[in-house]
Enzyme design. Structure first.
Site, short mmCIF file in Angstrom:
data_model
loop_
_atom_site.label_atom_id
_atom_site.label_comp_id
_atom_site.label_asym_id
_atom_site.label_seq_id
_atom_site.Cartn_x
_atom_site.Cartn_y
_atom_site.Cartn_z
CD GLN A 29 -1.45 -2.31 2.06
OE1 GLN A 29 -0.27 -2.66 2.02
NE2 GLN A 29 -2.36 -2.94 2.79
CD GLN A 88 -2.33 -3.24 -2.16
OE1 GLN A 88 -1.36 -3.89 -2.53
NE2 GLN A 88 -3.10 -3.63 -1.17
CG ASP A 89 -4.47 0.74 -0.67
OD1 ASP A 89 -5.28 0.11 -1.37
OD2 ASP A 89 -4.17 0.40 0.49
CG ASP A 127 -8.50 -2.85 -2.91
OD1 ASP A 127 -9.23 -3.41 -3.74
OD2 ASP A 127 -8.12 -3.41 -1.86
NE ARG A 149 -10.11 -6.02 -2.73
CZ ARG A 149 -9.18 -6.71 -2.07
NH1 ARG A 149 -9.37 -7.98 -1.79
NH2 ARG A 149 -8.06 -6.11 -1.68
#
Length: 359
Positions: free
Chosen positions: A154, A176-177, A198, A263
């Site tokens: 992250q 990511q993130d 994400d 998700r």
């Protein structure tokens, strides 16, 4: 002698007058006349502060410029960030309200950091952490280069907990993130957001309008992870008139991509995808489950989308998912309803180029 005295006296008066005018002009020539919010900031060269790598008299870092800004301002405080790479962690604290960052273009003005998890908690990896309400950013790139995408790491480029915050023609670079829309009411217009897992996540009420959502690297990607944890909370992501595809330069590798619309981070996760282009990287099922989360109470909706990944015939059979055909069912997810933006967005200087921005 009398005539000469008169001439001398007149000359002295003229010199003193000219000197006074010159002093007045020197004193006031750089004094800005503050524009109204509706007049700024497309093309106006007025700012409260300037950050520059080379300009004499300018702040050298964004942090220094923020330190000079007034606390709890009710007026917009404009900070011009000139072209350059600014490698610093920027925190717009809760006391700094109505701050406006204006870059010279997302191609040339970049704020970059490299913090990543697990060296730091995810929330502390953010290159730019926006806490003050009323924040606006235009023509800037926010980057976190710490997560290279090779593993789960992250690394947040921008974290926002700001209410009535807006971003126009900005780029968010990460893996990511990338973009942590943690809470608040947020609006993103004509922005480009890059990521893998994400890469838009959080519990804010946020509308992404006419944005490019770019999946990076040939690997499984989840575009959203929305975190609405209570049915009654004002929370959800709306992707309206966006383009969901691979990052530029990776068009020939589409067959290696699989990008899910989202998700559920929490049981009431809410994501609306409407009037958008979905490329072939969106698999037929569209959405991905998350272990331990129920799919019965979430709100996932698709309406009026187009492109090779837009067919809903093979979508998930979850109770919380629905392919909508009636426009009236989308009214709760407009700018005016979800983020109460009908009034406050008019004072951001973001142009209403498509007609539905304030609806």
């Amino acid at each position: 002698m009398a005539v000469r005295g008169i001439i001398v006296t007149v000359a002295v008066v003229l010199i003193l007058a000219a000197t006074s005018v010159t002093v007045f002009m020197i004193k006031h020539k750089n004094k800005p006349q503050k524009p109204s919010p509706d007049q700024y900031p497309t093309g106006v060269l007025w700012y409260n502060a300037t950050v520059s790598k080379s300009r004499q008299g300018a702040y050298r870092t964004i942090t220094e410029a923020l330190a000079a800004a007034p606390a709890y301002s009710v007026d917009k405080y404009y900070i011009h960030i000139e072209a350059g790479l600014y490698e610093e962690r920027v925190i717009v604290s809760k006391t700094l309200t109505n701050i406006v960052f204006v870059g010279d273009g997302e191609e040339v003005t970049k704020i970059s950091g490299s913090r990543r998890y697990p060296e730091f908690p995810t929330i502390d990896t953010a290159t730019v952490d926006v806490q003050g309400d009323g924040f606006i950013a235009k023509f800037i790139t926010f980057e976190n280069s710490g997560g290279d995408g090779s593993s789960d790491s992250q690394a947040v480029a921008l974290l926002s907990t700001s209410y009535q915050s807006a971003f126009y023609k900005c780029t968010f670079l990460g893996y990511q993130d990338t973009l942590y829309a943690k809470k608040g009411t947020q609006f993103y217009r004509e922005c480009s957001i890059y990521g893998t897992v994400d890469f838009i996540f959080g519990a804010a009420a946020a509308v992404f309008q006419s944005c490019n959502l770019y999946s990076r690297l040939p690997r499984l990607s989840t575009i959203t992870a929305q975190n609405r944890d209570e049915f009654t909370s004002q929370s959800g992501f709306v992707l309206q008139n966006c383009t969901l595809t691979v990052a530029p330069g990776l068009e020939l590798q589409k067959s290696g991509f699989e990008a899910y619309l989202g998700r559920p981070w929490s049981n009431y996760s809410t994501v609306i995808v409407m009037e958008s282009f979905l490329d072939s990287i969106i698999p037929p099922v569209g959405w991905l489950s998350w272990e331990g989360r129920t799919t019965d109470a979430l709100t996932y909706r698709e309406f009026g989308n187009r492109g090779p990944g837009a067919s809903t015939s093979g979508r998930v059979s979850w109770q919380g998912f629905k392919a909508v055909t009636l426009p009236n069912e989308m009214l709760n997810y407009t700018v005016g309803e979800l983020i109460d933006g009908t009034d406050w967005l008019r004072h951001t200087g973001i142009p209403n180029t498509r007609g539905f921005i304030y609806e």
